[in-house]
Design a protein around this motif. Sequence first.
Motif, short mmCIF file in Angstrom:
data_model
loop_
_atom_site.label_atom_id
_atom_site.label_comp_id
_atom_site.label_asym_id
_atom_site.label_seq_id
_atom_site.Cartn_x
_atom_site.Cartn_y
_atom_site.Cartn_z
N GLY A 1 -6.38 15.11 -3.52
CA GLY A 1 -6.13 16.18 -4.50
C GLY A 1 -7.40 16.53 -5.24
N GLU A 2 -7.29 16.60 -6.57
CA GLU A 2 -8.47 16.97 -7.36
C GLU A 2 -9.19 15.74 -7.92
OE1 GLU A 2 -7.79 20.26 -10.12
OE2 GLU A 2 -5.96 20.69 -9.03
N SER B 1 7.22 6.33 -5.27
CA SER B 1 6.91 6.12 -3.84
C SER B 1 7.89 5.09 -3.26
CB SER B 1 5.49 5.59 -3.69
OG SER B 1 5.40 4.26 -4.20
N PRO B 2 8.01 5.05 -1.93
CA PRO B 2 8.82 3.98 -1.32
C PRO B 2 8.32 2.60 -1.76
CG PRO B 2 8.35 5.68 0.30
CD PRO B 2 7.54 6.04 -0.92
N GLY C 1 4.05 12.98 -3.86
CA GLY C 1 4.61 12.16 -4.95
C GLY C 1 3.55 11.38 -5.73
N HIS C 2 2.32 11.87 -5.70
CA HIS C 2 1.19 11.13 -6.30
C HIS C 2 1.33 11.03 -7.82
CE1 HIS C 2 -3.51 10.72 -6.00
NE2 HIS C 2 -2.94 9.68 -6.56
N HIS D 1 0.83 -1.22 0.00
CA HIS D 1 0.00 0.00 0.00
C HIS D 1 0.86 1.26 0.00
CE1 HIS D 1 -3.37 2.52 0.41
NE2 HIS D 1 -3.37 2.66 1.71
N VAL D 2 0.70 2.09 -1.03
CA VAL D 2 1.53 3.29 -1.22
C VAL D 2 1.46 4.21 0.01
CG1 VAL D 2 1.85 5.38 -2.62
CG2 VAL D 2 1.34 3.19 -3.74
N ASP D 3 0.25 4.47 0.52
CA ASP D 3 0.13 5.40 1.65
C ASP D 3 0.89 4.89 2.88
OD1 ASP D 3 -1.52 7.36 0.38
OD2 ASP D 3 -3.21 6.00 0.57
#
Length: 354
Positions: A217-218, A157-158, A292-293, A90-92
Amino acid sequence: MNPAMRVLVTGGAGFIGANFLNLLVPRHPEHEFINVDSLTYAGNLESLAKVQDSANYHFERVDITDADAVNAVFEKHRPDWVIHFAAESHVDRSIEGPKQFIRTNIEGTFNLLEAARHLWGENREGKVFHHVSTDEVYGSLGAEGFFTEETAYDPSSPYSAAKASSDHLVRAWHRTFGLPVKITNCSNNYGPLQFPEKLIPVMILNAQERKKLPIYGEGLNVRDWLYVTDHCEAIWTVIEKGKIGETYNIGGHNEKTNIEVVDALCTLVAEETGASADELLALKHFVKDRPGHDMRYAIDASKIERDCGWTPKETFETGMRKTVKWYLENTSWIENVRSGEYQKWIETNYSDRQ
Ligand code: NAD
Ligand code: TYD
């Protein structure tokens, strides 16, 4: 047909691994499947209820960061094929705490490569080490173009940097030691059994519970969505028909902005529960963006289509409806995975974004 194989699957209690075993264990009684999983927060044996009593299914609780335990399980089961799903995914979470991503995704892959190299030695005929990876290793696309197998790695991302590192290790073990490897890089999966931290299950469950729908974000970031069993079939096709040393991209030709996905899910949840779609759509809530999205992912899957004859079966509409129904029907699975640890994650991730 292949002769009987011993197939060691890592991460088989996770989202994609469990869907893979639920599909392949009953279909291939001639093969032995050994599920090697440490059961992190993302691993759940309940997801394997369908196959847990099958004669050709075995479970081994092993952490792939423990080299001795990995070597012992390879010695015990002497696999012909290794299918490596296990990862922190999971990126987050990788932004919140990258260390475990380095350990599991990089060191864990290293331990598996070494165990396979030592077990197989020069006897590599018919052996396969299949590494399951992601399109996120390629970084972000602009408005045009697609990721091909030749696209340069550029992870953001990590999580994706650790997956990119593991891909490099797998290729290096092929080139240097002759290990018979295959790699697949797949786009975003969705479907039953996905842990409710990723976009699709978060949105379905929040809409059903009339909670805010947190859009980063948007909401204009684009992902290429693939139904999970289409991914599983693609992996099996590459194991059977793909060439050693090759990489195959897997994608669904379903590019959607996050807002489009959330709108579609609100409509489906409304249709399936009798709720008002307007009431659910009004829950959309824009929150602080992910650092970094990546803006856009899109896969050119022509190599696997041409060389292996794979194409996805589900469309975005059929796959999303199945997924929504599954989350609405499987309430006990959902209750069980939403433990105390889960609540902590929701608070950490979303309170920072308000
Ligand atoms: P997941 O997080 O749902 O499951 C991961 C599984 O690995 C869990 O069962 C967990 O217990 C296990 N695991 C984690 N660390 C371990 C360790 N140290 N030792 C042993 N087992 C461990 O992940 P997923 O979504 O099913 O993804 C599976 C694989 O597919 C990953 O390698 C991921 O990078 C890749 N992938 C995922 C997607 C996606 O959209 N989910 C897309 C492309 C590729
Ligand atoms: P995610 O499911 O985490 O997959 P990945 O980051 O691997 O692509 O996220 C998919 C997209 O949805 C991504 O652009 C981030 C966004 N997103 C939200 O807008 N809100 C959320 O609550 C989550 C979890 C993701």
